[in-house]
Motif scaffolding. Structure first.
Motif, PDB file in Angstrom:
ATOM      1  N   TYR A 219       0.830  -1.211   0.000  1.00  0.00           N
ATOM      2  CA  TYR A 219       0.000   0.000   0.000  1.00  0.00           C
ATOM      3  C   TYR A 219       0.861   1.256   0.000  1.00  0.00           C
ATOM      4  CZ  TYR A 219      -3.193   3.665   1.481  1.00  0.00           C
ATOM      5  OH  TYR A 219      -3.896   4.844   1.566  1.00  0.00           O
TER       6      TYR A 219
ATOM      7  N   SER B  28      -2.428   2.663  -3.377  1.00  0.00           N
ATOM      8  CA  SER B  28      -3.712   2.151  -3.859  1.00  0.00           C
ATOM      9  C   SER B  28      -4.020   0.837  -3.170  1.00  0.00           C
ATOM     10  CB  SER B  28      -3.660   1.943  -5.379  1.00  0.00           C
ATOM     11  OG  SER B  28      -4.752   1.150  -5.817  1.00  0.00           O
ATOM     12  N   ARG B  29      -5.146   0.792  -2.489  1.00  0.00           N
ATOM     13  CA  ARG B  29      -5.577  -0.455  -1.854  1.00  0.00           C
ATOM     14  C   ARG B  29      -5.830  -1.537  -2.900  1.00  0.00           C
ATOM     15  NH1 ARG B  29      -9.082   0.723   3.090  1.00  0.00           N
ATOM     16  NH2 ARG B  29     -10.297  -1.012   2.316  1.00  0.00           N
TER      17      ARG B  29
ATOM     18  N   ASN C 248      -6.059   7.460   7.023  1.00  0.00           N
ATOM     19  CA  ASN C 248      -4.612   7.250   6.993  1.00  0.00           C
ATOM     20  C   ASN C 248      -3.944   7.728   8.283  1.00  0.00           C
ATOM     21  OD1 ASN C 248      -5.484   7.170   4.080  1.00  0.00           O
ATOM     22  ND2 ASN C 248      -3.335   6.650   3.834  1.00  0.00           N
TER      23      ASN C 248
ATOM     24  N   ALA D 182      -2.599  -2.777  -4.336  1.00  0.00           N
ATOM     25  CA  ALA D 182      -1.887  -3.543  -3.315  1.00  0.00           C
ATOM     26  C   ALA D 182      -2.456  -4.951  -3.203  1.00  0.00           C
ATOM     27  CB  ALA D 182      -1.965  -2.830  -1.968  1.00  0.00           C
TER      28      ALA D 182
ATOM     29  N   TRP E  35      -7.315   5.248   3.385  1.00  0.00           N
ATOM     30  CA  TRP E  35      -7.423   4.096   4.290  1.00  0.00           C
ATOM     31  C   TRP E  35      -8.164   4.564   5.531  1.00  0.00           C
ATOM     32  CZ3 TRP E  35      -4.766  -0.483   2.778  1.00  0.00           C
ATOM     33  CH2 TRP E  35      -5.068  -1.587   3.589  1.00  0.00           C
TER      34      TRP E  35
END
Length: 295
Positions: A28, A33-34, A254, A37, A94
């Motif tokens: 990540y 980018s989730r 985040n 990832a 996130w």
């Protein structure tokens, strides 16, 4: 499937699950980018499944090396795409409540998951980004970094040195309690709701910035906004046109204070804030629907 094959599968799965939080953390932070990832972790799992365990000296080292190299390859391939990105680029947010991708417990870098840091990392080369994260966030020593990147220790030291210089130059450091930061965000929402221009002006630092990422998919400010006046005007306008019809939920984004905005159609935006506890220094607004699908 015979007993030997079944045992090998169980061993592969156990090792991968054991190290998955660390692998997710690397992927990540490397990609911002989730979705990407997760794709990298899936690719790494398929390669790990096909690898004979007796050929692997250390499972963690093998997996970290594979994930990092996959991320470097993906970043290199995406550089042209990122250059052509419509408007400012921000990472996929996130949200607290999901398990945050782990870093090393000994990492000394503050806010290593913050939007501000990920924006700075986006300006590094893939090798600089990988070397910096492995050494400064995940506490890998230089021989380990050199092994992962296939470079000399001296070259890796240079990569980390250059990356650190850019991070320190571009990324402001603020110390604010979570309570103070959340209180500022609450005052920001209240000032927008009441259209109190003076209150909005007072909230933002002189060097404050507003970054909006619509990705060309939705309407958003095409450039960074600088200064309290420009930001206050935008915030007031955005409230009248859009936000007054949406619900706002205070969330951690985040690792920092943020807002999640939704209407009957789902999540429409995520906003992250950078504060010193007294003023707001940066607002990061993710509006690109592609980056909000996982929420």
């Amino acid at each position: 499937m015979n007993a030997t094959t079944s045992l090998a599968m169980d061993q592969h799965l156990a090792a991968f699950q054991q190290h998955r939080p660390r692998l997710a953390g690397v992927a990540y932070r490397m990609l911002g980018s989730r979705t990407d990832a997760e794709d990298v972790l899936q690719d790494a799992w398929l390669r790990w499944q096909a690898t004979a365990l007796e050929r692997v000296q250390t499972a963690e080292a093998w997996l970290i090396t594979t994930v990092t190299r996959l991320c470097v390859d993906r970043l290199r391939a995406a550089r042209i795409e990122r250059t052509a990105y419509d408007g400012p680029w921000l990472p996929e947010p996130w949200i607290a409540g999901d398990s945050a991708p782990a870093a090393d417990a000994r990492a000394e870098l503050a806010s290593d998951l913050s939007v501000a840091l990920l924006v700075v990392l986006e300006r590094l080369t893939p090798d600089e980004r990988a070397a910096f994260l492995l050494h400064d966030v995940f506490d890998s020593d230089y021989p380990e970094v050199a092994s992962v990147l296939g470079k000399s220790e001296a070259a890796c030291r240079q990569l980390v040195h250059r990356a650190r210089a850019q991070v320190r130059q571009r990324r402001a450091r603020f110390t604010a309690t979570p309570e103070a930061s959340r209180a500022l965000v609450e005052r920001f929402v209240q000032a927008m709701r009441t259209q109190d221009h003076a209150a909005l002006l007072a909230l933002f630092a002189k060097d404050a910035q507003w970054t909006a990422d619509g990705g060309g998919k939705v309407r958003a400010a095409a450039k960074l906004l600088h200064g309290p006046r420009a930001i206050a005007r935008l915030a007031a306008s955005v409230w009248r046109l859009y936000l007054s019809h949406q619900t706002m939920e205070a969330v951690d984004v985040n690792g920092g204070p943020g807002l999640l905005l939704r209407d009957a159609g789902g999540v429409r935006a995520v906003m992250a804030f950078e504060t010193d506890g007294v003023h707001i220094h940066a607002v990061y607004s993710v509006l690109n629907p592609d980056k909000l699908r996982g929420l």
